[in-house]
Enzyme design. Structure first.
Site, short mmCIF file in Angstrom:
data_model
loop_
_atom_site.label_atom_id
_atom_site.label_comp_id
_atom_site.label_asym_id
_atom_site.label_seq_id
_atom_site.Cartn_x
_atom_site.Cartn_y
_atom_site.Cartn_z
N LYS A 22 -1.02 -7.93 -6.32
CA LYS A 22 0.12 -7.05 -6.63
C LYS A 22 0.92 -6.72 -5.37
O LYS A 22 2.14 -6.86 -5.35
CB LYS A 22 -0.38 -5.76 -7.27
N ASN A 23 0.22 -6.25 -4.33
CA ASN A 23 0.96 -5.75 -3.17
C ASN A 23 1.62 -6.86 -2.36
O ASN A 23 2.52 -6.60 -1.58
CB ASN A 23 0.06 -4.87 -2.29
N CYS A 117 2.88 5.97 -7.04
CA CYS A 117 1.76 6.88 -7.32
C CYS A 117 1.84 8.09 -6.41
O CYS A 117 2.22 7.97 -5.24
CB CYS A 117 0.44 6.16 -7.10
N ARG A 122 4.56 10.77 0.93
CA ARG A 122 4.74 9.34 1.20
C ARG A 122 6.11 9.11 1.83
O ARG A 122 7.05 8.64 1.19
CB ARG A 122 4.58 8.53 -0.10
N ASP A 307 -7.23 1.78 -1.45
CA ASP A 307 -6.98 1.44 -2.84
C ASP A 307 -8.26 1.11 -3.61
O ASP A 307 -8.21 0.83 -4.81
CB ASP A 307 -5.97 0.27 -2.94
N ARG A 399 0.39 -1.04 -14.30
CA ARG A 399 1.23 -1.36 -13.13
C ARG A 399 0.56 -2.40 -12.25
O ARG A 399 1.24 -3.12 -11.52
CB ARG A 399 1.47 -0.09 -12.29
C1 UD1 Z 1 0.72 0.44 0.65
C2 UD1 Z 1 0.21 0.08 -0.72
C3 UD1 Z 1 -0.71 1.18 -1.22
C4 UD1 Z 1 -1.82 1.46 -0.22
C5 UD1 Z 1 -1.26 1.68 1.17
C6 UD1 Z 1 -2.34 1.78 2.24
C7 UD1 Z 1 2.05 -1.21 -1.62
C8 UD1 Z 1 3.16 -1.29 -2.60
N1 UD1 Z 1 1.35 -0.06 -1.60
O1 UD1 Z 1 1.46 1.64 0.52
O2 UD1 Z 1 -1.26 0.76 -2.46
O3 UD1 Z 1 -2.54 2.61 -0.62
O4 UD1 Z 1 -0.38 0.61 1.54
O5 UD1 Z 1 -3.11 0.61 2.25
O6 UD1 Z 1 1.78 -2.16 -0.90
N2 UD1 Z 1 3.48 6.64 6.61
C9 UD1 Z 1 4.35 7.43 7.34
N3 UD1 Z 1 5.65 7.03 7.41
C10 UD1 Z 1 6.11 5.89 6.84
C11 UD1 Z 1 5.21 5.10 6.12
C12 UD1 Z 1 3.89 5.49 6.02
O7 UD1 Z 1 3.95 8.45 7.85
O8 UD1 Z 1 7.30 5.60 6.97
C13 UD1 Z 1 2.08 7.05 6.50
C14 UD1 Z 1 1.71 7.39 5.04
O9 UD1 Z 1 2.00 8.73 4.72
C15 UD1 Z 1 0.22 7.08 5.02
C16 UD1 Z 1 0.08 5.93 6.05
O10 UD1 Z 1 1.26 5.95 6.83
O11 UD1 Z 1 -0.51 8.19 5.49
C17 UD1 Z 1 -0.09 4.56 5.45
O12 UD1 Z 1 0.97 4.31 4.54
P1 UD1 Z 1 1.49 2.84 4.24
O13 UD1 Z 1 0.54 1.84 4.80
O14 UD1 Z 1 2.91 2.76 4.64
O15 UD1 Z 1 1.42 2.79 2.66
P2 UD1 Z 1 2.44 2.09 1.69
O16 UD1 Z 1 3.02 0.87 2.33
O17 UD1 Z 1 3.38 3.09 1.10
#
Ligand code: UD1
Length: 432
Positions: A22-23, A117, A122, A307, A399
């Site tokens: 998915k991701n 989610c 986020r 996850d 999803r």
């Molecule tokens: C992706 C995955 C999600 C998974 C996560 C961590 C997808 C669509 N989703 O989410 O299922 O749980 O990776 O493996 O691929 N952060 C910031 N600022 C940002 C971005 C992130 O502070 O601009 C923080 C977040 O709050 C979190 C951490 O970084 O604490 C990791 O987030 P991130 O790896 O970016 O998660 P996603 O890409 O949203």
């Protein structure tokens, strides 16, 4: 409204094949915007998040053709719209990838702030910081992200990620692919889907090195050409079936996996007394004896994936002794715990730590999924529980899991998709 009805307590036996990740899919499909010509993408999972990404591509003017249930051809020669509306963007997190891909190819993106989610705060500040480092002007106004590249093109730069972020790493990678010069992403995420996106882009003519390490170098190219690419198997879907067998017991061959991606899950299951054997691109998972306690801390790859946290929690509910789960990524990822407590689980949550005192068995109960992986964890708990479990709000689960009911039935689970307007059979509904 549809719900799952699970009559638990049956061991799982047989074979199950894992779908595309998915991701990876939700990033690779928007990355088709970067390509001149037709992209044929295979092993695309049939899940609602993918349907939504394809809808967004069509909204932007892409030609999207389904070749078969898991293969699509996408041609982005006639993009006429650079705006992803709120009605589509809000329904998923990965809509943020349209910012990087539209900005890189067309120098312009207007994307409503992404949904997804509810796992806690986020933010997308790291994505925005990365785009700005490449010269983009980015404003967030009225719930939309407006990004433009002066002169229509971004310029390579060094981007240091303050925190390891999967989404920001992949988004900046997309933005940099067609930029002028070299981009270096430091403290990059190393997840399998980061590598898969880089492999997809390289197969279309990009010049990306180091994906899978914490420094990724992207030398901008003039354009990408069309081609064919097959998405990797889903690490988390595979892990979910592994956890299901651990919880319900049985012996299942899980096919179409990359065992290396499952190492951290395999190691934890082994500690818990579950046998996992690698057989080429399959893993066999067996559990007949008792489950033992363990401690889990979620971390960026190659650490234990957040996850998989809820699914492992479902398994640990019936492990002997007291286990802990330390959530290292998200602030609010234990919302499912109250549902498990309805089944008799003993769990105490304090901030980002859950302490699970194993009980001999869980009891079926009416549950409500609160996010994708939590929903999958409720299915796992229901499969092992005595009696009947019903799970509402299954749109969360759909999803990310292709044909969950069909695949589970194929390994002997008693699970049905039921229209909730019909009376639910209460056979075996009490503690067995
Ligand atoms: C992706 C995955 C999600 C998974 C996560 C961590 C997808 C669509 N989703 O989410 O299922 O749980 O990776 O493996 O691929 N952060 C910031 N600022 C940002 C971005 C992130 O502070 O601009 C923080 C977040 O709050 C979190 C951490 O970084 O604490 C990791 O987030 P991130 O790896 O970016 O998660 P996603 O890409 O949203």
């Amino acid at each position: 409204m549809y719900q799952y009805v699970i009559h638990g307590g049956k061991p799982l036996v047989g074979e199950v094949a894992i779908s595309g990740a998915k991701n990876a899919a939700v990033a690779i499909l928007p990355a088709a915007l970067l390509v001149n010509g037709v992209c044929r993408i295979e092993n695309v999972p049939q899940i609602s998040d993918v349907t939504l990404v394809l809808e967004i591509l069509q909204e932007l003017g892409a030609d999207v053709r389904s070749v078969n249930s898991n293969t699509v051809e996408i041609c982005c020669s006639h993009i006429h719209n650079f705006r992803v509306p709120d009605s589509l963007s809000r329904r998923m997190r990965a809509s943020y990838y349209f910012i990087g891909s539209l900005l890189s190819r067309f120098g312009k993106a207007e994307v409503s702030m992404p949904g997804g989610c509810d796992l806690g705060v986020r933010p997308i500040d790291l994505h925005i910081k990365g785009f700005r480092a490449l010269g983009a002007q980015v404003n967030v106004q009225g719930g939309f992200v407006y990004a433009t590249a002066p002169g229509g093109k971004l310029t390579g730069a060094t981007v240091y990620m303050d925190q390891v972020s999967v989404g920001a790493t992949m988004n900046v990678m997309m933005a940099a692919v067609l930029a002028d010069g070299l981009t270096v992403i430091e403290n990059a995420a190393k997840e399998p889907h980061v590598v898969d996106l880089a492999n997809f882009l390289n197969s279309m003519g990009a010049d990306i090195m180091g994906a899978g390490t914490d420094v990724i170098k992207i030398r901008g190219v003039e354009k990408l050409r069309g081609g064919t690419y097959s998405i990797i198997p889903d690490q988390i879907e595979a892990g979910t079936y592994m956890a299901a067998v651990a919880s319900a017991g049985g012996n299942v061959l899980i096919r179409n996996v990359i065992p290396k991606h499952l190492d951290c899950i395999t190691a934890k299951l082994a500690e818990m007394g579950v046998q996992v054997e690698e057989e080429g691109d399959c893993v066999r998972v067996m559990r007949t004896g008792k489950l033992h306690r363990t401690n889990i801390k979620t971390m960026p790859y190659p650490g234990f994936p957040t996850d998989m946290q809820a699914q492992m929690s479902a398994v640990l509910c019936t492990a002997e002794g007291t286990s802990t789960i330390d959530e290292g990524i998200w602030d609010n990822r234990f919302r499912y715990v109250d549902e498990f407590k309805r089944m008799g689980a003993r769990i105490q949550v304090s901030g980002k730590l859950a302490v699970i005192e194993g009980v001999p068995y869980l009891t079926g109960a009416p549950l409500r999924a609160c996010d994708l992986r939590a929903g999958a964890a409720m299915v796992i708990a229901g499969l092992a529980a005595h009696g009947t479990t019903t799970i509402e709000c299954i749109h969360y689960i759909e999803r990310g899991y292709e044909n969950l009911v069909g695949k589970l039935k194929g390994i002997g689970a008693d699970i049905e998709l039921v229209d909730a307007k019909e009376p639910v059979s209460l056979r075996d509904s009490q503690v067995g």
